[in-house]
Write an enzyme that holds these catalytic residues in place. Structure first.
Site, short mmCIF file in Angstrom:
data_model
loop_
_atom_site.label_atom_id
_atom_site.label_comp_id
_atom_site.label_asym_id
_atom_site.label_seq_id
_atom_site.Cartn_x
_atom_site.Cartn_y
_atom_site.Cartn_z
CD GLU A 100 -3.44 1.73 0.32
OE1 GLU A 100 -2.60 1.67 -0.59
OE2 GLU A 100 -3.95 1.29 0.33
CG ASP A 101 -0.88 4.88 -1.70
OD1 ASP A 101 -1.40 4.16 -0.88
OD2 ASP A 101 -1.40 6.22 -2.25
CG ASP A 104 -4.90 8.95 6.10
OD1 ASP A 104 -4.52 9.28 7.17
OD2 ASP A 104 -6.12 9.85 5.95
CG PHE A 153 -3.30 16.03 1.19
CD1 PHE A 153 -3.43 14.71 1.09
CD2 PHE A 153 -2.55 16.25 -0.22
CE1 PHE A 153 -4.35 13.89 -0.08
CE2 PHE A 153 -2.40 16.10 -0.89
CZ PHE A 153 -4.55 14.66 -0.89
NE ARG A 166 -2.89 8.89 -9.08
CZ ARG A 166 -3.92 7.95 -8.05
NH1 ARG A 166 -2.40 7.32 -6.68
NH2 ARG A 166 -5.10 8.18 -7.66
P1 IMP Z 1 -7.16 5.07 4.70
O1 IMP Z 1 -8.23 4.38 4.69
O2 IMP Z 1 -7.90 5.79 5.15
O3 IMP Z 1 -6.57 4.54 5.50
O4 IMP Z 1 -6.53 5.67 3.25
C1 IMP Z 1 -6.56 5.25 2.19
C2 IMP Z 1 -5.98 5.80 0.92
O5 IMP Z 1 -6.02 7.65 1.18
C3 IMP Z 1 -4.63 5.84 0.48
O6 IMP Z 1 -4.58 4.16 -0.21
C4 IMP Z 1 -4.56 7.12 0.04
O7 IMP Z 1 -4.86 6.76 -1.90
C5 IMP Z 1 -5.70 8.08 0.29
N1 IMP Z 1 -4.93 8.52 1.59
C6 IMP Z 1 -4.70 9.18 2.61
N2 IMP Z 1 -3.72 10.21 3.27
C7 IMP Z 1 -3.44 10.59 1.82
C8 IMP Z 1 -1.91 11.90 1.96
O8 IMP Z 1 -1.57 12.59 2.28
N3 IMP Z 1 -2.50 12.30 0.29
C9 IMP Z 1 -2.79 11.27 -0.63
N4 IMP Z 1 -3.83 10.58 -0.70
C10 IMP Z 1 -3.96 9.93 0.77
MG MG Z 2 -4.40 4.00 -2.27
#
Ligand code: IMP
Ligand code: MG
Length: 176
Positions: A100-101, A104, A153, A166
């Site tokens: 995963e990238d 969050d 962010f 990206r």
């Molecule tokens: P989560 O489900 O909240 O853990 O977040 C998942 C998705 O939110 C990630 O796979 C990203 O695509 C997006 N995301 C969360 N934080 C960032 C950020 O700082 N920049 C860009 N995308 C983010």
């Molecule tokens: Mg993502």
């Protein structure tokens, strides 16, 4: 400094630091998964760049596949239905490493793991380039983390702002 649509971003993690850390993560994986049969599952779109660099360091037997997580409103009473699109690989008898990238809130990762458990892999681990501990409220912490970052962010190295950025080879933080 870079500009994407209406926002400005400043350098946060250099391409050298990212590549050095990915190399270290590769070594950790090699130590933990030698002699094992591994399937990497990279989550599109954000993980494509991290995945392509991480797997170059890997020395154990592996397959690589890419999935998308989608949610849609189902017709039954439970409402939202989550799906993993694109998973055709048989996971039984395999060790899975999710790539995963960023983790969050952790909601996406919780969904992915729930959906994968039905496929009966031997084990499931998470490798995430970035982790925001202050935003996290999920059930599954990353097992391999590139960088823990503050709850701000970021873009680049697969991560987007309005689908832009990206392609950047470093990670940039939103400028106040
Ligand atoms: P989560 O489900 O909240 O853990 O977040 C998942 C998705 O939110 C990630 O796979 C990203 O695509 C997006 N995301 C969360 N934080 C960032 C950020 O700082 N920049 C860009 N995308 C983010
Ligand atoms: Mg993502």
């Amino acid at each position: 400094m870079i500009h994407l649509d209406d926002k400005s971003f400043e350098i946060f993690i250099s391409k050298e630091d990212i590549q050095n850390r990915i190399q270290e993560l590769g070594k950790e994986l090699n130590a933990d998964f030698s002699e094992k049969e591994v399937v990497f599952i990279a989550i599109l779109n954000g993980a494509f760049m991290f995945a392509s660099d991480l797997v170059k360091h890997v020395r154990f037997s592996n397959e690589i596949t890419f999935v998308k997580v989608s949610s849609y409103v189902g017709t039954n009473s439970t409402g939202r239905v989550d799906e993993l699109i694109g998973l055709s690989t048989n996971l039984s008898g395999k060790h899975v490493i999710i790539i995963e990238d960023i983790v969050d809130t952790g909601i996406t990762m919780d969904k992915v793991i729930t959906l994968l458990e039905g496929e009966e892999p031997l084990s499931v681990k998470i490798a995430s380039l970035l982790f925001k501990p202050d935003a996290f409220k999920g059930k599954h912490l990353p097992d391999y983390t590139g960088f823990e970052i503050p709850n701000k962010f970021v873009v680049g190295f697969g991560l987007d702002y309005n689908e832009k950025g990206r392609n950047l080879d470093a990670i940039y933080q939103l400028k106040k």
